[in-house]
Scaffold this motif. Structure first.
Motif, PDB file in Angstrom:
ATOM      1  N   GLU A  95       0.830  -1.201   0.000  1.00  0.00           N
ATOM      2  CA  GLU A  95       0.000   0.000   0.000  1.00  0.00           C
ATOM      3  C   GLU A  95       0.872   1.262   0.000  1.00  0.00           C
ATOM      4  OE1 GLU A  95      -3.788   1.104   2.678  1.00  0.00           O
ATOM      5  OE2 GLU A  95      -1.869   1.288   3.753  1.00  0.00           O
ATOM      6  N   ILE A  96       1.926   1.246   0.812  1.00  0.00           N
ATOM      7  CA  ILE A  96       2.835   2.398   0.862  1.00  0.00           C
ATOM      8  C   ILE A  96       3.524   2.580  -0.487  1.00  0.00           C
ATOM      9  CG2 ILE A  96       4.930   3.324   1.949  1.00  0.00           C
ATOM     10  CD1 ILE A  96       4.093   1.821   4.504  1.00  0.00           C
ATOM     11  N   GLY A  97       3.926   1.466  -1.104  1.00  0.00           N
ATOM     12  CA  GLY A  97       4.562   1.540  -2.411  1.00  0.00           C
ATOM     13  C   GLY A  97       3.634   2.088  -3.472  1.00  0.00           C
ATOM     14  N   GLU A  98       2.375   1.697  -3.416  1.00  0.00           N
ATOM     15  CA  GLU A  98       1.405   2.173  -4.400  1.00  0.00           C
ATOM     16  C   GLU A  98       1.152   3.668  -4.274  1.00  0.00           C
ATOM     17  OE1 GLU A  98      -1.957  -0.274  -3.653  1.00  0.00           O
ATOM     18  OE2 GLU A  98      -1.040  -2.080  -4.525  1.00  0.00           O
ATOM     19  N   ARG A  99       1.338   4.213  -3.087  1.00  0.00           N
ATOM     20  CA  ARG A  99       1.150   5.655  -2.890  1.00  0.00           C
ATOM     21  C   ARG A  99       2.292   6.452  -3.505  1.00  0.00           C
ATOM     22  NH1 ARG A  99      -0.048   4.738   2.807  1.00  0.00           N
ATOM     23  NH2 ARG A  99       1.888   5.856   3.282  1.00  0.00           N
ATOM     24  N   GLY A 100       3.394   5.783  -3.796  1.00  0.00           N
ATOM     25  CA  GLY A 100       4.543   6.464  -4.368  1.00  0.00           C
ATOM     26  C   GLY A 100       5.310   7.309  -3.376  1.00  0.00           C
ATOM     27  N   ASP A 101       5.118   7.017  -2.077  1.00  0.00           N
ATOM     28  CA  ASP A 101       5.822   7.765  -1.033  1.00  0.00           C
ATOM     29  C   ASP A 101       7.177   7.091  -0.801  1.00  0.00           C
ATOM     30  OD1 ASP A 101       6.729   9.056   1.228  1.00  0.00           O
ATOM     31  OD2 ASP A 101       4.771   9.101   2.224  1.00  0.00           O
TER      32      ASP A 101
END
Length: 396
Positions: A95-101
């Motif tokens: 999920e964090i990766g998908e946010r691009g953060d």
């Protein structure tokens, strides 16, 4: 009892027992019946009807910023719970990766540490509720799949990475025989921090109490029955024996002038080691010397990230009791002599009579040797640092 059966009162009792084990060092063996699956983690060993925490449990707590997080770390070693929590963590990473953060992802991966390998192999990551919701709410800020639980969940699993594969169960420690210090100061023992009173059971772990453990009518028996009293009695006994050699230096326990009004219960005592050539080395506080002596003996302090400063704050209690009982004596100093503590003459005499000669002097000699060895090593380290230009003021 299975993990699935850990609900309601049974769950509450088990979680409370884990907290007690981590805080006090031992609980009745039946108290953790619901956690049989993690006995191979080496966090505790069984001694008859008692489960005793091991140094590994203290090390686990020290890897976490808050001692309270040790409870979910322990629970994470249950195979079925760990598998479910790893699926949640893997999904949260995605999920964090998908946010691009990128910054948040980098920080999270760094926090995972050795857990990263296990996360890579996770199949079917999911942020759905697990089957352990009640357990999770008892040990985490929220259920594992909810965002507030993520930081604690990550730290708990990262701290136990590698432990889930199993750690050899340590050999049980021998029974504590108070009149035989060689059974007391065994490598692998845990020692509670000093307390005026410590009523918790202490059959395997060493009590922090200064009263109430027996031997109240005799100063030598009092020292033998109370581990902290014994340890500080050995400090001043070593001082006297070392100085009696006359040509080998010595150790002193001095008080700074600003602390003179508090000599009965000082906030800090300074350790000064005299080398055979007469050079005095101001090493540091008594709390740090205690840490070094315990390390020599293989005894672990039962507490969260216990520092020398933590110990200095507690040792005033022990010094107060040792003076009231006639083990330590404060000498105000005259001329070139600094205000310092020494052994009380009456207690010194008792160390060479009957019980004292056998139990304190002869059977306690490994502790005496550890005190001297720790002091000598510490002084040598201070001088080496000063010689390398990295230390401050060393000699006086």
């Amino acid at each position: 009892m299975t993990v699935a059966a850990l609900q309601g009162r049974a769950l509450t009792r088990t979680v409370d027992a884990v907290r007690s084990l981590l805080a006090q060092g031992e609980v009745p063996a039946f108290a953790l019946d619901g956690l049989e699956g993690i006995q191979s983690g080496g966090l505790w060993s069984e001694r008859g009807a008692v489960l005793a925490a091991t140094p590994l449990a203290v090390a686990l707590a020290d890897r976490l910023p808050d001692a309270a997080e040790t409870v979910p770390a322990v629970v994470s070693l249950l195979p079925e719970v760990r598998a479910a929590w790893l699926r949640v963590l893997r999904a949260r990473f995605a999920e964090i990766g998908e946010r691009g953060d990128v910054a948040a992802l980098a920080e999270t991966v760094t926090g995972a540490g050795a857990l990263a390998r296990a996360l890579v192999g996770v199949e079917a990551p999911s942020l759905s509720p697990t089957a352990f919701g009640e357990l999770e709410r008892a040990v985490l800020p929220a259920a594992a799949h909810e965002a507030p639980a993520f930081p604690v969940l990550l730290r708990a699993l990262a701290a136990t990475a590698g432990m889930a594969d199993g750690t050899p169960v340590p050999q049980p420690l021998p029974d504590i025989v108070v009149d035989n210090p060689s059974t007391v100061w065994q490598s692998g023992r845990l020692l509670r921090l000093p307390e005026a009173t410590d009523t918790a059971p202490a059959t395997v772990v060493l009590s922090g109490a200064l009263d109430g453990r027996g031997g109240e009518g005799d100063v030598m028996r009092w020292a033998l029955h109370h581990p902290w009293a014994f340890l500080l009695a050995q400090m001043v006994f070593t001082k006297e024996a070392w100085e009696a050699e006359r040509v080998s230096g010595g150790v002193a326990f001095e008080l700074e002038p600003a602390h003179l009004p508090q000599f009965q219960r000082p906030p800090c005592v300074e350790v000064v080691v005299t080398r055979p050539n007469g050079e005095e080395v101001r090493c540091g506080s008594l709390g740090e010397l205690v840490r070094r002596v315990l390390a020599q003996l293989g005894v672990t302090l039962l507490g969260h990230r216990v520092t020398a400063s933590t110990l200095d704050d507690r040792l005033g209690l022990v010094i107060d009791a040792a003076q009231r009982r006639g083990v330590w004596r404060f000498e105000h100093g005259t001329g070139a002599r600094h205000p310092a503590y020494a052994i009380d003459p009456a207690f010194s005499d008792a160390c060479y009579r009957a019980l004292g000669s056998r139990a304190f002097y002869r059977l306690g000699s490994p502790v005496t040797a550890a005190v001297r060895r720790a002091a000598e090593t510490w002084a040598a380290e201070r001088i080496a640092r000063a010689s390398a230009g990295t230390g401050g003021e060393v000699a006086s």
